[in-house]
Design a protein around this motif. Structure first.
Motif, PDB file in Angstrom:
ATOM      1  N   PRO A 324      36.072  58.109  62.400  1.00 29.18           N
ATOM      2  CA  PRO A 324      34.721  58.270  61.852  1.00 29.18           C
ATOM      3  C   PRO A 324      34.705  59.248  60.685  1.00 29.18           C
ATOM      4  O   PRO A 324      35.460  60.228  60.674  1.00 29.18           O
ATOM      5  CB  PRO A 324      33.918  58.810  63.038  1.00 29.18           C
ATOM      6  N   LEU A 325      33.823  58.997  59.725  1.00 29.47           N
ATOM      7  CA  LEU A 325      33.741  59.822  58.524  1.00 29.47           C
ATOM      8  C   LEU A 325      32.367  60.478  58.401  1.00 29.47           C
ATOM      9  O   LEU A 325      31.768  60.485  57.325  1.00 29.47           O
ATOM     10  CB  LEU A 325      34.061  58.985  57.277  1.00 29.47           C
ATOM     11  N   HIS A 326      31.839  61.015  59.495  1.00 26.43           N
ATOM     12  CA  HIS A 326      30.645  61.859  59.480  1.00 26.43           C
ATOM     13  C   HIS A 326      29.479  61.224  58.720  1.00 26.43           C
ATOM     14  O   HIS A 326      29.024  61.729  57.704  1.00 26.43           O
ATOM     15  CB  HIS A 326      30.967  63.221  58.872  1.00 26.43           C
ATOM     16  N   GLY A 327      29.037  60.078  59.204  1.00 23.66           N
ATOM     17  CA  GLY A 327      27.868  59.425  58.620  1.00 23.66           C
ATOM     18  C   GLY A 327      28.164  58.541  57.436  1.00 23.66           C
ATOM     19  O   GLY A 327      27.251  57.972  56.838  1.00 23.66           O
ATOM     20  N   HIS A 328      29.444  58.387  57.080  1.00 20.97           N
ATOM     21  CA  HIS A 328      29.805  57.541  55.937  1.00 20.97           C
ATOM     22  C   HIS A 328      30.720  56.406  56.363  1.00 20.97           C
ATOM     23  O   HIS A 328      31.638  56.024  55.651  1.00 20.97           O
ATOM     24  CB  HIS A 328      30.498  58.377  54.856  1.00 20.97           C
ATOM     25  N   GLY A 329      30.492  55.858  57.546  1.00 17.24           N
ATOM     26  CA  GLY A 329      31.338  54.772  58.011  1.00 17.24           C
ATOM     27  C   GLY A 329      32.574  55.314  58.697  1.00 17.24           C
ATOM     28  O   GLY A 329      32.538  56.325  59.405  1.00 17.24           O
ATOM     29  N   SER A 330      33.698  54.636  58.474  1.00 20.91           N
ATOM     30  CA  SER A 330      34.937  55.046  59.127  1.00 20.91           C
ATOM     31  C   SER A 330      36.140  54.624  58.308  1.00 20.91           C
ATOM     32  O   SER A 330      36.063  53.773  57.411  1.00 20.91           O
ATOM     33  CB  SER A 330      35.018  54.447  60.538  1.00 20.91           C
ATOM     34  N   LEU A 331      37.273  55.234  58.622  1.00 16.90           N
ATOM     35  CA  LEU A 331      38.544  54.957  57.963  1.00 16.90           C
ATOM     36  C   LEU A 331      39.439  54.237  58.957  1.00 16.90           C
ATOM     37  O   LEU A 331      39.650  54.700  60.077  1.00 16.90           O
ATOM     38  CB  LEU A 331      39.201  56.272  57.532  1.00 16.90           C
TER      39      LEU A 331
END
Length: 454
Positions: A324-331
């Motif tokens: 997870p990227l903290h509210g910016h989707g995910s990697l």
């Protein structure tokens, strides 16, 4: 939360967080210089490009460019795509029912999902999608192409497909639908149980145990064996692949995952208990069997628990971690390779079946239904001394008639001069499915041999 993935679209399992690899001050300084370069290029594009640009779209494209340069499975997932992945792992999502990857700029079908619009239309593993509604897919990223194939339920899309062995490309019109995946299905062929696993979702292990129990109950005696069909299974959840393998193994390693750091190696082992009661198993695989399905096939093959029949599997032996990227989707990043119990990596190689059998359509040959000539058909043949009065003597064999002459088959041209999609083979029907017919014959042969070993 960080999650481990085994297929190109959304299978997950828990993975612990590990410390970052330390870097030297010199390396950090060089990295900052390169980040400054990125910022300078971004600013030039924002201020000088011929058309106004969107900062978020630029950053997202840059992230995907960086990740897709590593391998076909690493990617940035914006919030919408990240949510779609979570929905898919629960076994219900919208779309066409295709598992795809990218190859040489084209969208390549890994496998169609059973009982979906793509499956019913005859899409096959290895098909290349070259156009979507007449627009070429070259130049699109995989996520962009997938986004275009998704859409509102009950809307249509036209896919232009190239297929090996078919000279002309052809168009397939599909209607988007809510894809509800029933990952395990079972049926009986005499006293042989046939179990089809189309992918590994959250309920696959429980469904397999339930269906296996029902098949054994329906047979009502000791079964001859079981066929486990993993063809066109693109993979799924790691824990489900491990659980399904464990269902048929009493002991030993099932799979291991190995990353850059040796201390991150994970091993998964079987526990006592075999839901098939040690009866013979034949596992069907083909080039649409990928990742988690290759874990199951590899584990059962290495432990000599099953005979693998079909063609070489897809060869996806890498593990992706979803971060997870903290509210910016995910990697989604490739972080490890997995290995079968014997230490094999199947990455880009696949699993070779024990018995190779190309798929063919089973059709009766001309004259097959005509009664064959035998001793009993000869005039004045001696009678059987057992005096079986219940059986009528065989009639003299008739000479087969010459086959009727038929008009030449149409050239299957569709609109725009493109060929029409060939009719698909119905998997699970031994009257059409040659690989399944071979598997059933193999199990029956083994059942004849087993008593001689006791």
């Amino acid at each position: 939360m960080i999650r481990k993935i085994l297929i190109a679209a959304g299978s997950v399992a828990l993975l612990s967080t590990t410390a970052l690899t330390p870097v030297s001050a010199a390396e950090r300084k060089e990295t900052y210089k390169l980040l400054d370069l990125f910022g300078e290029v971004l600013e030039k594009v924002r201020s000088e490009y011929v058309e106004p640009v969107n900062d978020e779209e630029l950053i997202e494209a840059a992230l995907n460019g960086m990740l897709t340069s590593l391998d076909p499975h690493s990617a940035y997932l914006n919030p919408k795509n990240s949510k779609d992945m979570d929905i898919q792992t629960r076994g219900e999502f919208g779309g066409l029912g295709l598992e795809v990857t990218m190859e040489n700029g084209w969208v390549k079908v890994v496998s169609p999902i059973d009982d979906t619009p793509a499956y019913r239309a005859g899409m096959q593993p290895g098909d290349f999608v070259t156009h979507l509604d007449g627009e070429p897919v070259q130049g699109l990223s995989l996520s962009e192409a997938v986004d275009r194939m998704r859409g509102t339920v009950n809307t249509d899309i036209k896919l232009t497909v190239r297929r090996a062995g078919v000279e002309q490309p052809f168009d397939i019109k599909l209607t988007r639908a809510v894809i509800k995946v029933q990952t395990v299905k079972g049926q009986l062929h005499g006293d042989i149980g046939y179990i089809r696993i189309s992918q590994f979702s959250a309920t696959t292990h429980a469904d397999l145990v339930r269906i296996m129990g029902q098949l054994k109950k329906d047979i009502g005696k000791t079964p001859t064996g079981f066929v486990i069909d993993l063809r066109n299974n693109p993979g799924g959840l790691l824990d489900q692949a491990v659980a399904v393998s464990d269902d048929f193994l009493d002991k030993g390693e099932i799979v291991s995952t190995r990353s850059r750091r040796p201390e991150d190696t994970q091993r998964f082992n079987a526990r006592p208990g075999d839901i098939a009661d040690s009866l013979p198993l034949v596992v069907l695989i083909n080039d649409g069997s990928a990742s988690a399905s290759e874990i199951v096939a590899g584990a059962l093959q290495d432990h000599k628990r099953a005979v693998l029949l079909g063609t070489r599997s897809f060869g996806k032996g890498s593990v992706q971690t979803l971060m997870p990227l903290h509210g910016h989707g995910s990697l989604r990043l490739t972080t490890a390779r997995y290995y079968t119990p014997s230490g094999r990596s199947i990455q880009a190689v696949g699993i070779e079946p024990d018995i190779k059998a190309q798929q063919s359509k089973v059709e009766p040959i001309a004259g097959a239904a005509v009664e064959r000539r035998s001793e009993a058909s000869l005039r004045k043949a001696l009678p059987n001394p057992n005096g079986d009065k219940d059986k009528t003597p065989a009639k003299p064999a008739e000479q087969p008639k010459a086959p009727e002459t038929k008009a030449p088959a149409p050239d299957h041209k569709g609109e725009g001069g493109k060929a029409e999609a060939p009719a698909p083979i119905k998997l699970g029907d031994p009257a059409q499915d040659y690989q399944l017919a071979r598997a059933l014959d193999l199990l029956r042969g083994l059942s004849l041999y087993r008593p001689a070993q006791r």
